[in-house]
Design a protein around this motif. Structure first.
Motif, mmCIF file in Angstrom:
data_model
loop_
_atom_site.group_PDB
_atom_site.id
_atom_site.type_symbol
_atom_site.label_atom_id
_atom_site.label_comp_id
_atom_site.label_asym_id
_atom_site.label_seq_id
_atom_site.Cartn_x
_atom_site.Cartn_y
_atom_site.Cartn_z
ATOM 1 N N ALA A 44 -9.487 2.751 3.261
ATOM 2 C CA ALA A 44 -8.414 2.271 4.108
ATOM 3 C C ALA A 44 -8.484 0.791 3.972
ATOM 4 O O ALA A 44 -9.388 0.100 4.167
ATOM 5 C CB ALA A 44 -7.993 2.967 5.374
ATOM 6 N N SER A 55 -3.246 4.731 5.415
ATOM 7 C CA SER A 55 -3.561 3.746 4.462
ATOM 8 C C SER A 55 -4.171 2.350 4.932
ATOM 9 O O SER A 55 -4.735 1.516 4.326
ATOM 10 C CB SER A 55 -2.492 3.550 3.549
ATOM 11 O OG SER A 55 -1.184 3.130 4.262
ATOM 12 N N LEU A 80 0.982 -1.112 -0.267
ATOM 13 C CA LEU A 80 0.033 -0.117 -0.125
ATOM 14 C C LEU A 80 0.909 1.365 0.153
ATOM 15 O O LEU A 80 2.167 1.275 0.184
ATOM 16 C CB LEU A 80 -0.954 0.034 1.173
ATOM 17 C CG LEU A 80 -2.082 -1.266 1.208
ATOM 18 C CD1 LEU A 80 -2.931 -1.202 2.471
ATOM 19 C CD2 LEU A 80 -3.056 -0.726 0.007
ATOM 20 N N ASP A 81 0.093 2.298 -0.014
ATOM 21 C CA ASP A 81 0.874 3.702 -0.258
ATOM 22 C C ASP A 81 1.931 3.844 0.737
ATOM 23 O O ASP A 81 1.781 4.029 1.924
ATOM 24 C CB ASP A 81 -0.184 4.843 -0.238
ATOM 25 C CG ASP A 81 0.346 6.151 -0.666
ATOM 26 O OD1 ASP A 81 1.524 6.348 -0.808
ATOM 27 O OD2 ASP A 81 -0.213 7.201 -0.835
ATOM 28 N N ARG A 97 1.877 7.165 3.015
ATOM 29 C CA ARG A 97 0.840 7.405 4.131
ATOM 30 C C ARG A 97 1.037 6.321 5.356
ATOM 31 O O ARG A 97 1.764 5.463 5.402
ATOM 32 C CB ARG A 97 -0.586 6.975 3.576
ATOM 33 C CG ARG A 97 -0.902 7.936 2.323
ATOM 34 C CD ARG A 97 -2.455 7.807 1.903
ATOM 35 N NE ARG A 97 -3.165 8.387 2.885
ATOM 36 C CZ ARG A 97 -4.635 8.121 3.169
ATOM 37 N NH1 ARG A 97 -5.025 7.192 2.281
ATOM 38 N NH2 ARG A 97 -5.195 8.927 3.973
#
Length: 243
Positions: free
Chosen positions: A158, A132, A77-78, A81
Motif C-alpha cells: 500500500a 490501497s 491508485l486502485d 480499494r
C-alpha cells in the motif's frame, strides 16, 4: 590522483538490484506511483511515491497542503480499494474529495482513543492489506514502532504515509523517504530530509494554484469603476421620477 572504479563498482546494481551508489538515486525494482508533480518526481527514487514502504511527511502545520500533495496519487491508485485515514486532525471535507474526483465511499475514517491505539490500528490495516492508501497522523512514535510499521508496509504494497510534526525530522527513522512540507503562495515548498540517494540540498517548489490568466483588455460586462455622471454628483437634484 584519479582513481578509476571497476565496472562492477560503477554499476553496483549488477551485483544486486538493491545496491546503488551514494551519488545516485536508487532505481531498483521497487514499485512506485507518480506524485503528479514533475519537480518532485525527478528527485525521488523510482520517480514517484514508493509503495510498500514507510513514508514520512512532516508539514509545518496541519492542513498546509499535505492532502493536496497526495491527491494525484490517491486518484491514480486502485479505485476499488479503500483510502484509510487514521487519527486525522480534522474531519474529512467530503465536498473537497468529490471535487478531486475521488469517491467518498472509498474513505474509511478511524478515530483511535490513544496514541497506542493509533499505531495498533495502522499496523493491523497494513498486515491485513485492507486498503490501497493508509494515511496515519501520529506525533510521538518510538523507533521500534516505526520499524514494525515499515515491515508491515512492505508486506502490504500500500501507499503508507505517516504525517508527523516537523520536529520529528530531528529524530532518526527507518523510513527510506522523509519530507518536510511548508506552505507557499502558489502551493508548497518541499525539503527532502532523507531519500535513497544523494543529499537534496534545495527546496522543491510545488504548484497547487497556478497564476490566473491575465485579465483581458476588453470586457463584455459593465465595470464598477466608471466616473459618476453629472446627475449623480453631490448637491445635484435628481429629476422627479415619472409616475
Amino acid at each position: 590522483m584519479t582513481t578509476l572504479l571497476s565496472p562492477v563498482l560503477q554499476h553496483p546494481e549488477r551485483i544486486h538490484p538493491a545496491l546503488w551508489r551514494g551519488s545516485q538515486l536508487f532505481h531498483g525494482p521497487a514499485t512506485t506511483v507518480r506524485t503528479g508533480f514533475a519537480t518532485l518526481d525527478d528527485e525521488l527514487p523510482g520517480n514517484g511515491w514508493p509503495l510498500g514502504s514507510l513514508i514520512e511527511i512532516m508539514p509545518s502545520q496541519p492542513g498546509c497542503g499535505e492532502l493536496r500533495l497526495l491527491q494525484p496519487a490517491l486518484a491514480a491508485l486502485d479505485a476499488e480499494r479503500s483510502i484509510m485515514l487514521v487519527n486525522p486532525p480534522y474531519s474529512p471535507h467530503f465536498h473537497c474529495w468529490l471535487n478531486w474526483g475521488l469517491d467518498t465511499h472509498r474513505l474509511v475514517w478511524i478515530r483511535p482513543q490513544t496514541p497506542g491505539d493509533t499505531l495498533w490500528a495502522a499496523e493491523q490495516v497494513l498486515k491485513h492489506n485492507a486498503c490501497s492508501v493508509l494515511l496515519c497522523w501520529a506525533s510521538q512514535v518510538r523507533q521500534a514502532s516505526l520499524r514494525r510499521l515499515h515491515l508491515a508496509a512492505r508486506q502490504s504494497g500500500a501507499l503508507f504515509i505517516m504525517l508527523r510534526p516537523p520536529l520529528a525530522a530531528q529524530q532518526a527513522s527507518p523510513a527510506p523517504l522523509r519530507l518536510i512540507l511548508q506552505p507557499s503562495m502558489q502551493g508548497a515548498a518541499i525539503h527532502i530530509v532523507k531519500r535513497q540517494g544523494p543529499i537534496c540540498d534545495k527546496q522543491l517548489p510545488i504548484t497547487f494554484y497556478p497564476d490566473p490568466a491575465p485579465h483581458a483588455t476588453t470586457t463584455h460586462h459593465a465595470t464598477l469603476d466608471q466616473p459618476l455622471s453629472a446627475d449623480a454628483q453631490p448637491g445635484h437634484q435628481l429629476p422627479e421620477l415619472v409616475r
